[in-house]
Scaffold this active site. Structure first.
Site, PDB file in Angstrom:
ATOM      1  CG  ASN A 183       0.483  -0.024   2.471  1.00 16.03           C
ATOM      2  OD1 ASN A 183      -0.065  -1.114   2.626  1.00 16.03           O
ATOM      3  ND2 ASN A 183       1.369   0.181   1.495  1.00 16.03           N
ATOM      4  CG  HIS A 202       5.795  -1.045  -0.052  1.00  9.95           C
ATOM      5  ND1 HIS A 202       5.016  -1.656  -1.013  1.00  9.95           N
ATOM      6  CD2 HIS A 202       6.987  -0.805  -0.639  1.00  9.95           C
ATOM      7  CE1 HIS A 202       5.709  -1.773  -2.132  1.00  9.95           C
ATOM      8  NE2 HIS A 202       6.907  -1.268  -1.932  1.00  9.95           N
ATOM      9  CB  SER A 223       8.484   1.750   4.218  1.00 12.40           C
ATOM     10  OG  SER A 223       9.779   1.724   3.661  1.00 12.40           O
ATOM     11  CG  ASP A 274       3.399   1.108  -2.546  1.00 16.57           C
ATOM     12  OD1 ASP A 274       2.540   0.896  -1.674  1.00 16.57           O
ATOM     13  OD2 ASP A 274       3.671   0.294  -3.447  1.00 16.57           O
TER      14      ASP A 274
HETATM   15  C1  GRF Z   1       3.716  -8.081   3.483  1.00 16.92           C
HETATM   16  O1  GRF Z   1       4.966  -8.387   2.934  1.00 16.92           O
HETATM   17  C2  GRF Z   1       3.440  -6.606   3.393  1.00 16.92           C
HETATM   18  O2  GRF Z   1       4.585  -5.825   3.531  1.00 16.92           O
HETATM   19  C3  GRF Z   1       2.889  -6.484   2.004  1.00 16.92           C
HETATM   20  O3  GRF Z   1       2.109  -7.632   1.798  1.00 16.92           O
HETATM   21  C4  GRF Z   1       2.600  -8.677   2.640  1.00 16.92           C
HETATM   22  C5  GRF Z   1       1.450  -9.134   3.460  1.00 16.92           C
HETATM   23  O4  GRF Z   1       1.772 -10.267   4.222  1.00 16.92           O
HETATM   24  N1  GRF Z   1       2.153  -5.245   1.844  1.00 16.92           N
HETATM   25  P1  GRF Z   1       0.744 -10.804   5.289  1.00 16.92           P
HETATM   26  O5  GRF Z   1      -0.585 -11.029   4.559  1.00 16.92           O
HETATM   27  O6  GRF Z   1       0.603  -9.773   6.366  1.00 16.92           O
HETATM   28  O7  GRF Z   1       1.313 -12.081   5.795  1.00 16.92           O
END
Ligand code: GRF
Length: 220
Positions: free
Chosen positions: A108, A110, A137, A146
């Site tokens: 994932n 985050h 991360s 997370d």
């Molecule tokens: C990103 O900021 C990611 O870190 C978080 O959700 C957002 C997704 O953005 N988990 P995108 O849909 O990839 O543009």
């Protein structure tokens, strides 16, 4: 060697876009075999379709509970042949039983320097805490939200006057480099989860790797 991956998304899909771009230039040794979403109207699905990637939209409302939905979703992921699942803006908690079955094979991204700021509104929280540094991360997913072992992080400064949107926008470009670098490292066998611990080139990692300015992963 090409690693089949599935990408799970709920919205915009810019991290998915970064993976598709890296794949298209031939630098990332993966095949995106499925892009799946819990939201049928996610722009990420349209982008995947435009690139000829198989997509799937499953509505959680069609299932009696979280476990039933997650089992159905991951059954389709398994059918796709994916060996790695990338959560890239997938805005759902996945049932622990399903996560356990895929342990070491789900990551994932985050937008915080975990373990700081699990959950939502990470940019706002970093500003409110007057942090000098913020970041993103990539971690292996466990049943804890997370909370799984972190593979690598991208760091950015927080500038005076930054608001939530400015910080999020500045971080996003680094997120894209980070997710590509981490998927690349897993696909090439450099990074793996063994006995619950991230390994880098077969040695256990005690500190998350760090994304360099050039977009490479380095020991912290
Ligand atoms: C990103 O900021 C990611 O870190 C978080 O959700 C957002 C997704 O953005 N988990 P995108 O849909 O990839 O543009």
């Amino acid at each position: 060697m090409t690693l089949p991956i599935a990408v799970l998304v709920s919205g915009r899909g810019s991290n998915l876009g970064a993976l598709m771009d890296a794949r298209a230039t031939g630098t990332l040794p993966v095949e995106i075999v499925l892009v799946a979403s819990d939201k049928a109207d996610a722009p990420a699905l349209r982008n995947a379709e435009a690139h000829g990637i198989p997509t799937l939209a499953l509505d959680p409302k069609g299932y009696p509970n979280r476990l039933a939905f997650d089992e159905a979703l991951f059954a389709r992921v398994a059918e796709s042949g994916a060996e790695l699942v990338v959560l890239a803006g997938f805005m759902r908690v996945i049932d622990g039983a399903v996560v356990d079955a895929w342990r070491g094979r789900i990551i994932n991204i985050h937008p915080s320097l975990l373990p700081k700021y699990r959950g939502l509104h990470t940019h706002r929280r970093a500003i409110a805490a007057r942090d000098a540094e913020h970041g993103a991360s990539v971690h292996f997913v466990t049943a804890e939200l997370d909370g799984g072992p972190v593979i690598a992080q991208a760091h950015i400064p927080v500038h005076a006057g930054d608001d939530e949107e400015m910080l999020a926008a500045r971080l996003l470009g680094r997120e894209h480099r980070l997710i590509v670098a981490c998927v690349d490292a897993i696909a090439r066998g450099h990074a793996a989860l063994r006995d619950g611990v991230v390994h880098w080139n077969d040695a256990p990692v005690t500190q998350p790797l760090r994304l360099s300015a050039e977009g490479n992963l380095q020991s912290a």
